[in-house]
Design a protein around this motif. Structure first.
Motif, PDB file in Angstrom:
ATOM      1  N   SER A 134     -10.079  -9.170  16.262  1.00 30.53           N
ATOM      2  CA  SER A 134     -10.592  -8.053  15.104  1.00 30.53           C
ATOM      3  C   SER A 134      -8.548  -7.392  15.732  1.00 30.53           C
ATOM      4  CB  SER A 134     -11.425  -6.957  15.953  1.00 30.53           C
ATOM      5  OG  SER A 134     -11.311  -5.665  16.176  1.00 30.53           O
ATOM      6  N   SER A 135      -8.114  -7.696  16.702  1.00 26.85           N
ATOM      7  CA  SER A 135      -7.285  -6.998  17.884  1.00 26.85           C
ATOM      8  C   SER A 135      -6.152  -7.657  16.178  1.00 26.85           C
ATOM      9  CB  SER A 135      -6.154  -7.439  18.442  1.00 26.85           C
ATOM     10  OG  SER A 135      -5.141  -6.753  18.371  1.00 26.85           O
ATOM     11  N   ARG A 175      -2.917  -5.898   8.918  1.00 27.78           N
ATOM     12  CA  ARG A 175      -3.843  -4.600   8.391  1.00 27.78           C
ATOM     13  C   ARG A 175      -2.243  -3.787   8.209  1.00 27.78           C
ATOM     14  NH1 ARG A 175      -9.383  -1.442   8.452  1.00 27.78           N
ATOM     15  NH2 ARG A 175      -8.300  -0.481   6.616  1.00 27.78           N
ATOM     16  N   LEU A 176      -1.835  -3.247   9.943  1.00 26.63           N
ATOM     17  CA  LEU A 176      -0.668  -2.098  10.050  1.00 26.63           C
ATOM     18  C   LEU A 176       0.443  -2.578   8.816  1.00 26.63           C
ATOM     19  CD1 LEU A 176       0.332   0.308  11.510  1.00 26.63           C
ATOM     20  CD2 LEU A 176       0.693  -1.094  13.497  1.00 26.63           C
ATOM     21  N   MET A 185       2.421  -1.231   5.872  1.00 22.56           N
ATOM     22  CA  MET A 185       4.080  -1.313   5.932  1.00 22.56           C
ATOM     23  C   MET A 185       4.975  -1.915   5.173  1.00 22.56           C
ATOM     24  SD  MET A 185       5.454  -1.847   9.919  1.00 22.56           S
ATOM     25  CE  MET A 185       4.254  -3.257  10.077  1.00 22.56           C
ATOM     26  N   GLU A 186       4.272  -3.219   4.535  1.00 24.65           N
ATOM     27  CA  GLU A 186       4.971  -4.016   3.430  1.00 24.65           C
ATOM     28  C   GLU A 186       4.453  -3.225   2.347  1.00 24.65           C
ATOM     29  OE1 GLU A 186       4.248  -7.791   1.455  1.00 24.65           O
ATOM     30  OE2 GLU A 186       3.180  -7.598   3.345  1.00 24.65           O
ATOM     31  N   GLN A 187       3.594  -2.502   2.477  1.00 20.88           N
ATOM     32  CA  GLN A 187       3.311  -1.877   1.042  1.00 20.88           C
ATOM     33  C   GLN A 187       4.540  -0.699   0.645  1.00 20.88           C
ATOM     34  OE1 GLN A 187      -1.093  -0.934   1.100  1.00 20.88           O
ATOM     35  NE2 GLN A 187      -1.275  -3.069  -0.035  1.00 20.88           N
ATOM     36  N   VAL A 188       4.634  -0.013   1.938  1.00 24.06           N
ATOM     37  CA  VAL A 188       5.408   0.988   1.740  1.00 24.06           C
ATOM     38  C   VAL A 188       6.498   1.088   1.399  1.00 24.06           C
ATOM     39  CG1 VAL A 188       6.465   3.190   3.409  1.00 24.06           C
ATOM     40  CG2 VAL A 188       4.079   2.697   3.309  1.00 24.06           C
ATOM     41  N   GLY A 189       7.249   0.306   2.154  1.00 28.65           N
ATOM     42  CA  GLY A 189       8.307  -0.379   1.663  1.00 28.65           C
ATOM     43  C   GLY A 189       9.435  -1.170   0.484  1.00 28.65           C
ATOM     44  N   ARG A 190       7.187  -1.707  -0.626  1.00 28.97           N
ATOM     45  CA  ARG A 190       7.508  -2.309  -1.602  1.00 28.97           C
ATOM     46  C   ARG A 190       7.687  -0.778  -2.630  1.00 28.97           C
ATOM     47  NH1 ARG A 190       3.944  -5.689  -1.349  1.00 28.97           N
ATOM     48  NH2 ARG A 190       5.171  -7.404  -1.277  1.00 28.97           N
ATOM     49  N   ALA A 191       6.851   0.183  -1.761  1.00 28.73           N
ATOM     50  CA  ALA A 191       6.970   1.253  -2.500  1.00 28.73           C
ATOM     51  C   ALA A 191       8.293   1.879  -2.924  1.00 28.73           C
ATOM     52  CB  ALA A 191       5.965   2.677  -2.345  1.00 28.73           C
TER      53      ALA A 191
END
Length: 307
Positions: free
Chosen positions: A53-54, A60-61, A65-71
């Motif tokens: 779970s951890s 997920r974090l 961050m990857e999605q924000v950086g790609r955007a």
């Protein structure tokens, strides 16, 4: 309001350092899970344990961050940033994107923390702006500091264990083994001592098996680690093959030079240690000694002259 300034800045520093540590740990867990299970960081499942779970939360974090950086980054990552991340051990193709996303998220967090802090302080506009800029700058530079520290640590580990690897390589070649077989044997022997050096040597072997020459594979290893000694090893092996000299003799000579250089680095660090200890002694140790030794005498003199 001034008495709240230092505790607030200390709280922000702890939050920033803790967030950076969590990011690094989540990235390491994601890499280990991919290597063990052969899945991406989005493919956790099954066990239901606390560790899983951890790891899934950390994955997920990292994915966020990857999605924000790609955007926010539409262009290709700079070669300098990719090289720095590779030397720090982050070899994923998405590492630059995750790096940019982490910086942006930390800036947003810094603004969210600094805004109420600055608005509640009864200070001038210039001082409040400086405090906000300091908070944002510290959290924005946190990924760079973490990557730089990891890069220095990894480079120091390779420099520390490379002379031993060259010694073992020379012993194996002198015993009659081929250079490629000796390289594989040394990589397996070093796995219990230095995982970083063993992984780099195994990756070099994989590149040679895929068709790269030994010189190119070793140069790629030098680029991934940022250690100049590996470039010197490449030059030694290339010259030995070019002129037809004994590889074992060349490795023996190079190993002796590396041992001498390591001893010189240790002596240099020991000489620097005396200078580094001077300032703590002057600031912390000597005043305490003066207080302990001269304190009772000073108290008696004060009592004598006061009467």
């Amino acid at each position: 309001m001034y008495e709240m300034l230092i505790p607030s800045l200390a709280f922000l520093a702890v939050v920033g350092v803790g967030g950076a540590v969590l990011v690094v740990r989540s990235a390491r867990q994601r890499t280990l899970h991919e290597r063990i299970h052969g899945t991406s960081y989005g493919g956790y499942g099954g066990g239901g344990t606390a560790v899983a779970s951890s790891a899934y939360s950390g994955a997920r974090l990292v994915r966020a961050m990857e999605q924000v950086g790609r955007a926010v980054s539409t262009e290709q990552a700079p070669s300098g940033l990719r090289e720095k991340l590779t030397q720090a051990g982050y070899v994923s193709i998405n590492a630059p994107t995750i790096y940019v996303g982490a910086q942006l998220l930390l800036v947003v967090v810094a603004l969210a923390i600094a805004a109420p802090l600055v608005l509640t302080l009864d200070l001038s506009l210039l001082i409040r702006g400086c405090i906000a800029f300091f908070v944002v700058a510290v959290l924005a530079l946190m990924p760079n500091l973490v990557v730089s520290a990891q890069q220095r640590k990894r480079r120091a580990e390779v420099q520390r264990h490379l002379p031993d690897a060259v010694d073992l390589l020379e012993i194996c070649v002198s015993a009659g083994m081929g250079l490629d077989m000796a390289w594989n044997s040394v990589a397996e022997e070093l796995r219990g001592v230095s995982q970083t050096v063993a992984d780099e040597m195994s990756l070099t072997t994989l590149e040679m098996q895929l068709g790269a020459t030994r010189a190119d594979a070793l140069r790629h290893m030098a680029e991934r680690t940022g250690v100049d000694d590996i470039s010197s090893l490449v030059a030694t092996l290339v010259q030995s093959e070019k002129f037809g000299t004994s590889v074992s003799q060349a490795l023996r000579t190079y190993a002796e030079s590396m041992r001498t250089e390591r001893s010189q680095r240790a002596e240099e660090a020991a000489e620097k240690l005396m200078v580094k200890l001077l300032f703590p002694m002057l600031l912390f140790i000597f005043p305490v000694l003066f207080i302990v030794i001269l304190g009772p005498a000073g108290i008696q003199l004060w009592a004598h002259f006061s009467h």
